[in-house]
Design an enzyme around this catalytic site. Structure first.
Site, PDB file in Angstrom:
ATOM      1  N   ARG A 105       0.826  -1.215   0.000  1.00 55.72           N
ATOM      2  CA  ARG A 105       0.000   0.000   0.000  1.00 55.72           C
ATOM      3  C   ARG A 105       0.852   1.253   0.000  1.00 55.72           C
ATOM      4  O   ARG A 105       1.908   1.307   0.620  1.00 55.72           O
ATOM      5  CB  ARG A 105      -0.853   0.073   1.274  1.00 55.72           C
ATOM      6  CG  ARG A 105      -1.926  -0.953   1.370  1.00 55.72           C
ATOM      7  CD  ARG A 105      -2.462  -0.957   2.795  1.00 55.72           C
ATOM      8  NE  ARG A 105      -3.378  -2.044   3.009  1.00 55.72           N
ATOM      9  CZ  ARG A 105      -4.696  -1.918   2.937  1.00 55.72           C
ATOM     10  NH1 ARG A 105      -5.252  -0.756   2.694  1.00 55.72           N
ATOM     11  NH2 ARG A 105      -5.462  -2.960   3.128  1.00 55.72           N
ATOM     12  N   GLY A 114      -7.489   7.385  -1.688  1.00 57.71           N
ATOM     13  CA  GLY A 114      -7.802   6.732  -2.960  1.00 57.71           C
ATOM     14  C   GLY A 114      -7.021   7.227  -4.170  1.00 57.71           C
ATOM     15  O   GLY A 114      -7.262   6.776  -5.283  1.00 57.71           O
ATOM     16  N   ARG A 588      -9.510  51.460  -0.253  1.00 58.52           N
ATOM     17  CA  ARG A 588      -9.254  51.869  -1.635  1.00 58.52           C
ATOM     18  C   ARG A 588     -10.265  52.958  -1.980  1.00 58.52           C
ATOM     19  O   ARG A 588     -11.424  52.668  -2.281  1.00 58.52           O
ATOM     20  CB  ARG A 588      -9.403  50.693  -2.589  1.00 58.52           C
ATOM     21  CG  ARG A 588      -8.330  49.615  -2.450  1.00 58.52           C
ATOM     22  CD  ARG A 588      -8.601  48.491  -3.456  1.00 58.52           C
ATOM     23  NE  ARG A 588      -7.501  47.573  -3.634  1.00 58.52           N
ATOM     24  CZ  ARG A 588      -7.433  46.364  -3.075  1.00 58.52           C
ATOM     25  NH1 ARG A 588      -8.388  45.948  -2.263  1.00 58.52           N
ATOM     26  NH2 ARG A 588      -6.406  45.569  -3.319  1.00 58.52           N
ATOM     27  N   ARG A 644      -5.939  55.074   1.314  1.00 58.73           N
ATOM     28  CA  ARG A 644      -5.016  55.252   0.192  1.00 58.73           C
ATOM     29  C   ARG A 644      -5.578  56.271  -0.790  1.00 58.73           C
ATOM     30  O   ARG A 644      -6.760  56.238  -1.127  1.00 58.73           O
ATOM     31  CB  ARG A 644      -4.821  53.910  -0.515  1.00 58.73           C
ATOM     32  CG  ARG A 644      -3.895  54.002  -1.703  1.00 58.73           C
ATOM     33  CD  ARG A 644      -3.685  52.652  -2.310  1.00 58.73           C
ATOM     34  NE  ARG A 644      -4.844  52.215  -3.089  1.00 58.73           N
ATOM     35  CZ  ARG A 644      -4.905  51.034  -3.694  1.00 58.73           C
ATOM     36  NH1 ARG A 644      -3.911  50.179  -3.597  1.00 58.73           N
ATOM     37  NH2 ARG A 644      -5.967  50.709  -4.396  1.00 58.73           N
ATOM     38  N   GLU A 779       5.212  48.739  -3.302  1.00 61.77           N
ATOM     39  CA  GLU A 779       4.657  47.795  -4.289  1.00 61.77           C
ATOM     40  C   GLU A 779       5.369  47.862  -5.626  1.00 61.77           C
ATOM     41  O   GLU A 779       5.025  47.146  -6.549  1.00 61.77           O
ATOM     42  CB  GLU A 779       3.149  47.996  -4.448  1.00 61.77           C
ATOM     43  CG  GLU A 779       2.725  49.424  -4.715  1.00 61.77           C
ATOM     44  CD  GLU A 779       1.207  49.596  -4.772  1.00 61.77           C
ATOM     45  OE1 GLU A 779       0.477  48.605  -4.898  1.00 61.77           O
ATOM     46  OE2 GLU A 779       0.765  50.754  -4.734  1.00 61.77           O
ATOM     47  N   SER A 798       3.129  49.908   3.799  1.00 54.63           N
ATOM     48  CA  SER A 798       2.265  48.747   3.651  1.00 54.63           C
ATOM     49  C   SER A 798       2.659  48.074   2.341  1.00 54.63           C
ATOM     50  O   SER A 798       2.666  48.708   1.289  1.00 54.63           O
ATOM     51  CB  SER A 798       0.797  49.181   3.617  1.00 54.63           C
ATOM     52  OG  SER A 798      -0.002  48.036   3.465  1.00 54.63           O
ATOM     53  N   GLY A 800       2.287  46.269  -0.833  1.00 56.52           N
ATOM     54  CA  GLY A 800       1.225  45.941  -1.788  1.00 56.52           C
ATOM     55  C   GLY A 800       1.721  44.765  -2.606  1.00 56.52           C
ATOM     56  O   GLY A 800       2.280  44.922  -3.688  1.00 56.52           O
ATOM     57  N   THR A 801       1.489  43.572  -2.065  1.00 51.56           N
ATOM     58  CA  THR A 801       2.114  42.396  -2.684  1.00 51.56           C
ATOM     59  C   THR A 801       1.446  41.975  -3.988  1.00 51.56           C
ATOM     60  O   THR A 801       1.998  41.161  -4.715  1.00 51.56           O
ATOM     61  CB  THR A 801       2.121  41.225  -1.689  1.00 51.56           C
ATOM     62  OG1 THR A 801       0.816  41.131  -1.100  1.00 51.56           O
ATOM     63  CG2 THR A 801       3.158  41.439  -0.612  1.00 51.56           C
ATOM     64  N   ASN A 802       0.280  42.557  -4.302  1.00 53.52           N
ATOM     65  CA  ASN A 802      -0.313  42.261  -5.614  1.00 53.52           C
ATOM     66  C   ASN A 802       0.551  42.891  -6.707  1.00 53.52           C
ATOM     67  O   ASN A 802       1.015  42.223  -7.635  1.00 53.52           O
ATOM     68  CB  ASN A 802      -1.730  42.820  -5.728  1.00 53.52           C
ATOM     69  CG  ASN A 802      -2.651  42.296  -4.649  1.00 53.52           C
ATOM     70  OD1 ASN A 802      -2.426  41.218  -4.127  1.00 53.52           O
ATOM     71  ND2 ASN A 802      -3.666  43.062  -4.311  1.00 53.52           N
ATOM     72  N   ASP A 803       0.756  44.204  -6.570  1.00 53.55           N
ATOM     73  CA  ASP A 803       1.596  44.868  -7.569  1.00 53.55           C
ATOM     74  C   ASP A 803       3.056  44.436  -7.455  1.00 53.55           C
ATOM     75  O   ASP A 803       3.751  44.320  -8.457  1.00 53.55           O
ATOM     76  CB  ASP A 803       1.480  46.395  -7.419  1.00 53.55           C
ATOM     77  CG  ASP A 803       0.280  46.927  -8.192  1.00 53.55           C
ATOM     78  OD1 ASP A 803       0.174  46.603  -9.392  1.00 53.55           O
ATOM     79  OD2 ASP A 803      -0.552  47.628  -7.602  1.00 53.55           O
TER      80      ASP A 803
HETATM   81  C1  PEP Z   1      -1.398  45.700  -3.995  1.00 60.00           C
HETATM   82  O1  PEP Z   1      -0.897  46.058  -5.058  1.00 60.00           O
HETATM   83  O2  PEP Z   1      -1.006  44.720  -3.345  1.00 60.00           O
HETATM   84  C2  PEP Z   1      -2.538  46.429  -3.449  1.00 60.00           C
HETATM   85  C3  PEP Z   1      -3.050  46.097  -2.276  1.00 60.00           C
HETATM   86  O3  PEP Z   1      -3.104  47.384  -4.231  1.00 60.00           O
HETATM   87  P1  PEP Z   1      -4.107  47.092  -5.436  1.00 60.00           P
HETATM   88  O4  PEP Z   1      -4.482  45.655  -5.380  1.00 60.00           O
HETATM   89  O5  PEP Z   1      -5.259  48.001  -5.215  1.00 60.00           O
HETATM   90  O6  PEP Z   1      -3.281  47.457  -6.611  1.00 60.00           O
HETATM   91 MG    MG Z   2      -1.350  48.035  -5.802  1.00 62.12          MG
END
Ligand code: PEP
Ligand code: MG
Length: 911
Positions: A105, A114, A588, A644, A779, A798, A800-803
């Protein structure tokens, strides 16, 4: 890799268990997998475990590194352990007198129900089967075992389709006029075996291997191969299980639950894994072999009924499993086999459970003094808390509709959607934006992708521990299994129940807590927890809310990270506060521009071709924004609020160029002229002026504030006026004004000068003095690299980990979907870096920003407000890197509170 392989060579690779002693123990899950370490631990505890050995996960790694070859030294180690096993079992592989049979197994560190392969009855061949017959005095049983083995081995190891075997089996049944499988006698089964061997010869181009040692090697390698089958890969992708950890292989003496009516096999839990209730839970089948229960082919009996059938074995099972739960201090999921009234334990591990059950069990174990609160926190997967927030049905609506049938309530929750009958259809329909219920006779591990996207899973067969039930619970998907009244015709894509026919696309709803199925779409209502938070249900009336809150209180006592919310409406702020956020990490402001009646004003501001007109439009926006901020501050009860200034490219507020062109063409075609046409033309001209080839890298963020300082002025004024008013009213708010997308300290300096000037003006006008902070988002990578300079102006950062992810990878956050999946399939990326922080790359940029920023300003306040703020793995990273808080969307706040506590304790759930 080469270094690792060398290190592996010197280590023990095979771990024996038997005769009351094992080489391994519970702490060796990495090496022995969950199953292997559980078997070792149970053996050491003196429990009745059939002897065997575990080939470690390191061997799986070697198998892949060495291109599907196992070094001779490891083969020898396996052979030595086999000898030991033969001694412990008092039986010999391939013997004609007393043959040893083993199961082979899989068993990885994390259970993957499974998904990988298993082979039972290994060791049988033309001689050994006669030995088994002589020893058991049961020729039927011996040949049934042999035919099962050839079938399993043929399918799993030699990769022969199941149909080829089924076909022969049915042929023999027909020729002997047998109705049920069990009607076949020894003679008929001998015939089946002979036919199966022919199938192997013709399909695999070789004889069925008669040498048990060769069988074992081949089976072992097949289990290793199954680590990389499509469904296992998909399962790991969904559950974030790394590919490199590999599986162990457990080789264990077979015990038989199918020797007659005094034998059986079953699985169970020490507590109810759906509700968390303290009750012995599970099911069993008399005269059956292990896989029959989990496969969901026969509907088994509830485990309590075992008490009547075999009271002694039942009492022993209760006593052992209670002991196991106390020992592991967690709910145990166990497997057992009874052979001629003798009980054997085949597995124990932490039981998978729904989010609801996880909270109930964790709080109960503390109440029972089995755990301290700090330990209980670690029993709950933060993600699973989301299940407690999922909606249920409106009870009045639900009552109105007749119940079509009832099944076993395998996983709680309200599910409503259109019926589909295959996993592929579930995926295709969901991609078209539909909500579906996956209806199957039984689900198989290959259905995992369809189960994942469905609202719920409904099956006709199977018990509470069948595949559908186990996987459904783990996913937090409402599931009902064993709804035996459903007559499902999968190929015709319809089912009948209670005299009614339900076709693909028809609506079905069900309640996974009660098992009721209804043939209609039913509106759902917010979860009990949300009702309490929204004050429509008193907290003292909701037991689950009280437990949820208790658990999160314990988490709050442990975590170091602060928890804030991303919110830009007063009601969102209220909800986030109720969920336990103590501050807003990102408001935002542009979202407020989309409020009712505001877009025309915003458009006027954008369309203005001179400052005076722009100021006029901004003056109209000012009171609206001031009210927004006032509401948000109030919703957060005076906790810090980071606001912001405007961030997105302006074209986002204007109509689409193509739409305008169509409108203009239509107006012109109908011969209209006048103000409407002129207005549209003017708008089109401005839209064309604002057109950018790459708006995400264009005129946005701080660049807008620099080119249109009057926007920053207006927003600052609105923020400070709202804050002054609240301070006057007695709520001390300290606004944090945040400038986005800063890469140069001079950008921030420019904007800060505006903020300070306007703030001073407002305070003078209102006669109220307040404290406020000015900071920035980090960011863009240049911002992080020059964070020491930026910190000379910024009072907080802060991230901005998206950008930051977008700009560090150079992946457009809007277009990444086009190739991300392929990157993941090719293992170029394990996870979506926009969902879970890429610690090596983007994480390194964050770390640089933290270190440089704090070099300049020791007390620099640091937070994160990208989507990663609600992701448990990312939260672990942010805790380690020393941020002060994470900010997540309101519904993710409970997840973030718990994950932050686990991060402080430095343990990830599942480790
Ligand atoms: C980012 O960039 O992480 C962020 C929080 O700003 P936005 O998503 O609005 O660009
Ligand atoms: Mg951003």
């Amino acid at each position: 890799m080469a270094k690792k392989a060398a290190a592996n060579k010197s280590r023990q690779h095979v771990y024996f268990f038997g005769d009351g002693k094992a080489d391994g123990n519970r702490h060796m899950k990495d090496l022995l997998g969950g199953k292997g370490s559980g078997l070792a631990e149970m053996t050491n505890a003196g429990l009745p475990v059939p002897p065997g050995f575990t080939i470690s996960t390191a061997v799986c790694t070697i198998y892949y590194e060495q291109k599907a070859k196992i070094p001779a030294a490891i083969d020898r180690e396996i052979e030595q352990n086999l000898k030991k096993l033969e001694k412990a079992a008092g039986a010999t592989l391939g013997s004609t007198e007393n043959p040893l049979l083993v199961s082979v197994r899989s068993g990885a560190k994390f259970s993957m129900p499974g998904m990988m392969d298993t082979i039972l009855n290994l060791g049988l061949n033309d001689q050994a089967v006669e030995g088994l017959k002589n020893r058991t005095k049961n020729g039927r049983f011996a040949f049934d075992s042999y035919r099962r083995f050839i079938q399993m081995f043929g399918n799993v190891v030699l990769e022969i389709g199941k149909d080829a075997f089924e076909h022969e089996f049915e042929a023999v049944k027909k020729s002997t006029r047998a109705k049920l499988d069990t009607d076949l006698n020894e003679k008929a089964l001998r015939e089946v075996v002979a036919r199966y061997k022919k199938v192997v010869k013709s399909k695999a181009g070789r004889d069925f291997p008669q040498d048990p040692h060769e069988q074992l090697k081949m089976a072992r390698d097949a289990v290793f191969r199954s680590w990389m089958n499509a469904r296992a890969i998909e399962y790991r992708r969904i559950y974030d299980i790394p590919d490199h950890i590999g599986t162990a292989v457990n080789v264990q003496m077979m015990v038989f639950g199918n020797t007659g009516d005094r034998s059986g096999t079953g699985v169970g839990f020490t507590r109810n894994p759906a509700t968390g209730k303290k009750e012995f839970y599970g099911e069993f089948l008399i005269n059956a072999q292990g896989e029959d229960v989990v496969a969901g082919i026969r509907t088994p009996q509830p485990i309590r009924e075992l008490e009547q059938v075999m009271p002694k074995a039942y009492a022993q099972l209760r006593q052992i499993t209670t002991r196991l739960e106390k020992h592991y201090k967690d709910v145990q999921d166990f497997e057992f086999t009874i052979q001629d009234e003798r009980l054997f334990m085949l597995q124990t591990r932490s039981g998978k459970r729904t989010g609801h059950a996880a909270v109930v069990i964790a709080t109960d174990l503390v109440a029972e003094k089995l755990l301290k609160p700090k330990e209980a926190i670690l029993l709950v997967d933060p993600e699973s808390l989301n299940q407690l927030l999922a909606p249920g049905f409106d009870p009045d609506e639900w009552k109105k509709i007749p119940t079509a049938t009832k099944g076993l309530p395998a996983s709680p929750g309200a599910a409503s959607g259109q019926v589909v009958f295959t996993a592929d259809d579930a995926v295709a329909w969901t991609q078209q934006g539909k909500q579906v219920i996956l209806v199957r006779r039984e689900t198989v591990p290959d259905d995992i992708h369809g189960m994942f996207v469905s609202q719920g899973i409904l099956t006709a067969t199977g018990g509470m521990t069948s595949h559908a039930a186990v996987v459904g619970r783990q996913m937090g998907k409402p599931s009902i299994v064993g709804a035996g009244a459903l007559e499902i015709a999968e190929s015709a894509k319809q089912f009948r129940v209670n005299g009614k026919t339900v076709k693909e696309g028809d609506y079905v709803s069900f309640d996974g807590l009660t098992g009721e199925v209804k043939l209609a779409q039913v509106a759902s209502h917010p979860s009990e927890i949300l009702q309490v938070l929204n004050k429509t249900l008193p907290a003292k009336k909701s037991v689950i809310y009280q437990r949820f809150e208790k658990l999160l209180d314990w988490a709050d006592g442990v975590r170091r990270l602060g928890i804030r919310a991303n919110a830009d409406q007063p009601d969102q702020a209220e909800l986030a506060y109720a969920f336990g956020a103590r501050g807003i990490g990102l408001c935002r402001t542009e979202h407020m521009f989309f409020g009712e009646g505001r877009i025309p004003i915003v458009q006027r501001m954008i369309l203005a071709d001179n400052e005076a007109d722009r100021r006029k439009a901004l003056a109209e926006l000012l009171p609206l924004q001031r009210e927004d901020f006032y509401g948000v501050f109030k919703g957060m009860h005076g906790m810090p609020v980071t606001i912001r200034t405007i961030d997105p490219p302006l074209h986002e507020f204007l109509p689409k160029r193509e739409d305008l062109m169509v409108d203009i063409a239509k107006l012109e075609a109908t011969g209209q002229s006048g103000p409407e046409l002129n207005e549209k033309k003017r708008l089109l001209q401005r839209v064309e002026q604002l057109h950018e080839f790459n708006p995400m890298l264009g005129h946005r963020g701080v660049r807008l504030g620099i080119t249109y300082p009057e926007i920053t002025e207006m927003q600052t004024r609105a923020i400070i006026e709202a804050a002054c008013r609240l301070n006057k009213e007695g709520m001390k708010v300290v606004p944090e004004i945040m400038i986005p997308l800063v890469g140069l300290v001079k950008e921030l300096r420019d904007q800060k000068a505006i903020v300070d000037r306007v703030a001073a003006d407002v305070m003078k006008e209102t006669g109220v003095k307040i404290k406020y902070l000015v900071g920035t988002m980090i960011e863009v990578p240049r911002g992080a690299e020059t964070a020491d300079q930026i910190a000379s102006e910024a009072e907080f950062f802060s991230f901005g980990t998206n950008d930051l992810t977008q700009l560090t990878f150079g992946f457009s956050r809007d277009d990444v979907g086009k190739f991300l999946r392929i990157y993941q399939d090719k293992k170029i990326l394990e996870k979506d870096p926009f969902a879970s922080i890429d610690t090596e790359g983007v994480g390194a940029v964050v770390r640089t920003g933290v270190q440089l920023g704090r070099k300049t300003r020791k007390d620099l306040k640091l937070g994160i407000c990208g989507e990663h703020g609600g992701d448990p793995a990312s939260i672990h990273f942010f805790d380690k890197v020393g941020l002060d808080y994470v900010s997540a969307s309101p519904y993710r706040i409970p997840v973030a509170r718990l994950a932050a506590a686990q991060a402080a304790l430095s343990v990830k759930v599942g480790d």
